[in-house]
Each structure stands twice: as C-alpha cells, then as structure tokens.
Design a protein around this motif. Sequence first.
Motif, PDB file in Angstrom:
ATOM      1  N   ALA A  37      -5.107   4.219  -7.200  1.00 29.91           N
ATOM      2  CA  ALA A  37      -4.163   3.362  -6.467  1.00 29.91           C
ATOM      3  C   ALA A  37      -4.736   1.949  -6.318  1.00 29.91           C
ATOM      4  N   ALA A  38      -6.045   1.861  -6.059  1.00 30.01           N
ATOM      5  CA  ALA A  38      -6.685   0.551  -5.905  1.00 30.01           C
ATOM      6  C   ALA A  38      -6.551  -0.254  -7.196  1.00 30.01           C
ATOM      7  N   VAL A  81       0.848  -1.204   0.000  1.00 30.03           N
ATOM      8  CA  VAL A  81       0.000   0.000   0.000  1.00 30.03           C
ATOM      9  C   VAL A  81       0.880   1.250   0.000  1.00 30.03           C
ATOM     10  N   VAL A 100      -0.032   6.353  -1.863  1.00 29.98           N
ATOM     11  CA  VAL A 100      -1.094   6.904  -1.005  1.00 29.98           C
ATOM     12  C   VAL A 100      -0.553   6.961   0.420  1.00 29.98           C
ATOM     13  N   THR A 131       2.139   2.370  -3.294  1.00 28.59           N
ATOM     14  CA  THR A 131       1.234   3.014  -4.267  1.00 28.59           C
ATOM     15  C   THR A 131       1.369   4.540  -4.210  1.00 28.59           C
ATOM     16  N   GLU A 154      -9.471   6.335  -3.181  1.00 25.36           N
ATOM     17  CA  GLU A 154      -8.225   6.275  -3.954  1.00 25.36           C
ATOM     18  C   GLU A 154      -8.362   5.220  -5.060  1.00 25.36           C
ATOM     19  N   SER A 157      -6.750  -4.708   0.892  1.00 23.73           N
ATOM     20  CA  SER A 157      -6.296  -3.316   1.032  1.00 23.73           C
ATOM     21  C   SER A 157      -6.660  -2.511  -0.216  1.00 23.73           C
ATOM     22  N   LEU A 174      -8.592   0.964  -0.274  1.00 19.50           N
ATOM     23  CA  LEU A 174      -8.227   2.170  -1.025  1.00 19.50           C
ATOM     24  C   LEU A 174      -9.436   2.707  -1.795  1.00 19.50           C
TER      25      LEU A 174
END
Length: 338
Positions: free
Chosen positions: A298-299, A28, A33, A31, A295, A286, A290
């Motif tokens: 990013a996901a 994560v 974020v 990414t 987000e 996760s 996101l």
Amino acid sequence: MVNVSYPVTLIPGDGIGPEVAEATVRAVNATGVSIDWQRADLNASIISKAGQVLPPHVIESLERTHVGLKGPVTTPIAGGFQSVNVALRKQFDLYANVRPVCSLPGLKTRFDDVKIDMVIFRENTEDLYSGLEHEVVKDVVTSLKVITRAASIRIAEYAFAFAKNSGRKKVAAIHKANIMKLADGLFLRCCREVAARFPDIEYKELIVDNASLQLVIRPETFDILLLPNLYGDIVSDLAAGLVGGLGVVPGANMGDRDAVFEAVHGSAPDIAGKGIANPTALILSSALMLLHLGERDAAKRLRGAIERVYAEQKHLPPDVGGNASTGEFTDAVIANLN
Ligand code: NAI
C-alpha cells in the motif's frame, strides 16, 4: 481471514492541518488498508482551555495506539505556550526525526536537471530545543544548548542502521564543532564512534555553513545527513526548497516504541481555509506510516500514485505550479492508486 484494523491517532492540527489531514485520510483509506482513525483535536484554544500543551486526550490516545498521523500545530512566536511538537517528541521519546527529500518526476524546480534523493536524520529531543532559557539580568538572556552522548549515539546508530538496511552508501555528519567545540565536538565524536562500526558506509563531516552551500550547489551528491536538532530543522527546510518546497516533503518522528508521522511544513496561516494547501507532504508521510505498519504494498502504491500525478502535471496544487484544489489533487491521487 481476519481483517486487521490498525489503530492510529489522527491529530489534524490547525491552519491547513485539517485540510491536508482530511485529504490524507481519504488517500490512505483508498489503498484498502483498514485504519481505525482515533481523532484527537489539538489547537491553540484546546491548549489554553486544558492549560497544557499536551492535554490528556492526546497522550492517552497515543499511549493506546503507539502510532500517530499529525498535521501542523501553530506555535506562538516569542512567548505563549511551548511548542506542541517539541513536547510530543519529548513525552514519547521520539528521538529520530527522519525526512526523506526526493525529486518528484515532472515537478519543475530550480534543480530539475539532477536527481535528488537524500534522507535527513535530525536528533529530536535536545540541543537548543531543551527550552532552558533564562534572563540573567534585564536584556541578557541565555539559552542552553544541551548535547548528550546518549542522544547523539542513539541518532547516529539510527541513521547508520537505516543506511545499512536500505543499501545507502554515504553518511555526512553536519556540525559547527569549530566554534561549539564541546557541544558539537561531543556530537561529532559520537558520530565517528558509530561510523567506525559501519566500515562499508562512507562517512564524512561538514561544517553546517559549508553543508548549506554544498546542498545548493550539488544537492545530488548527498545521501544521508546526520544532524543535531537545530541544524536539522533549518537544513530540512533548505532541502525541501531543492525539491519543490514544503508542500512535498514528508517526515517521521521515530522512537523505539512509538512513532508520529508528520510533514516538515507548518500550519501555513497565509493559505489556511482557501482549499489550496498541497497535501503531498502529509500523504507521503502517511506512506511512511504504512511502511511502519508493515503495509509495504500500500505504501508503494500510494507513493507511486503521487509520482504519477506529478508526472502528468494536470492536477497539481498552486504551490507547485498548478491550479488544482486540495480535493482535486487528492481525487487524482486516488484515481492513480492501482
Ligand atoms: P509554514 O511551513 O507554515 O509555511 C511557510 C510557507 O510555505 C508559507 O508560505 C506556506 O503557505 C507554505 N506552505 C507550507 N506548507 C504548505 C503546503 N502544504 N501547501 C502549500 N504551501 C505550503 O511555516 P511558518 O509560516 O514559518 O509557520 C507557521 C506556523 O506553523 C508557526 O506557528 C510554526 O511554529 C508552525 N509550525 C508547526 C510545525 C508542526 O506542527 N510540525 C512545523 C513548522 C512550523
């Protein structure tokens, strides 16, 4: 520009929990974020010291962040403390357990000639998980199955709203109302009532034993499954088996205010500490987190990176036929992020 940092309660759990949680935090963070991880440890020894399954540090943290990422926590069998998961779901009213079950590209399974893409909606707060058990006289025990209109309507509305918003076409309610005419009968009536408000979505009902058979024979025909708690629990593991096992299926426990994201699998004591646990399920959980945080990009990148690692088949962990360690798999996911 103001940098947003999302506060998230991280409960690594026990068994393989800390291993897959560490891998997930790395993925994560990669990414880009920004997450303010607020770690809240929880395992059998913390629980016995605190004398309660949900010690105050866990409750306080989730009350602050409203979002959790959780590894599995071992639950003693036939005795001992109550399940942490059940307690958490009740405490924060996380009534919808959402489990997307999708084929991963390149992953060899018994069903790799079909594309499986279903989402399981399991009611998360009642049914036989009410924990109301009673020894009437020696060697005679009753266990109360609680089904309410409020909880059944709520999970059905959640599933149908999801179907509508995500462009899905079919919802199947799974039950055993031929035997539990009152309890499952009420659940079904609520599903029908909600289904009537969504005429564009095809609705059908399946008895849970037949549903299990159909899932194994023609899994590609399922879209959204809507189930009370116990059948949802069992069918989720069955469905995980269709797409490669418990190592690859994510989950989300959703309430109106709070959400806790966790894999379908448990603490896997048989492989804990060996560095071979598959973190795919928690990393995909996760990605759902996101999405929940808004987000989207990013996901999508995180899910895409996982799919590429599976398609390449070079860095897969042992449970899905490879020989990569948890860390090597995670490195490959991170390398595929962009
Ligand atoms: P389990 O899911 O822990 O393991 C079942 C089998 O799948 C084992 O062979 C295990 O090695 C394998 N497996 C599971 N996750 C894997 C992963 N990420 N990578 C590779 N292999 C994986 O189920 P089990 O053994 O029934 O339960 C163990 C403990 O976990 C019990 O105490 C149970 O109550 C608890 N549990 C906790 C959950 C949670 O905290 N959300 C959910 C389910 C079980």
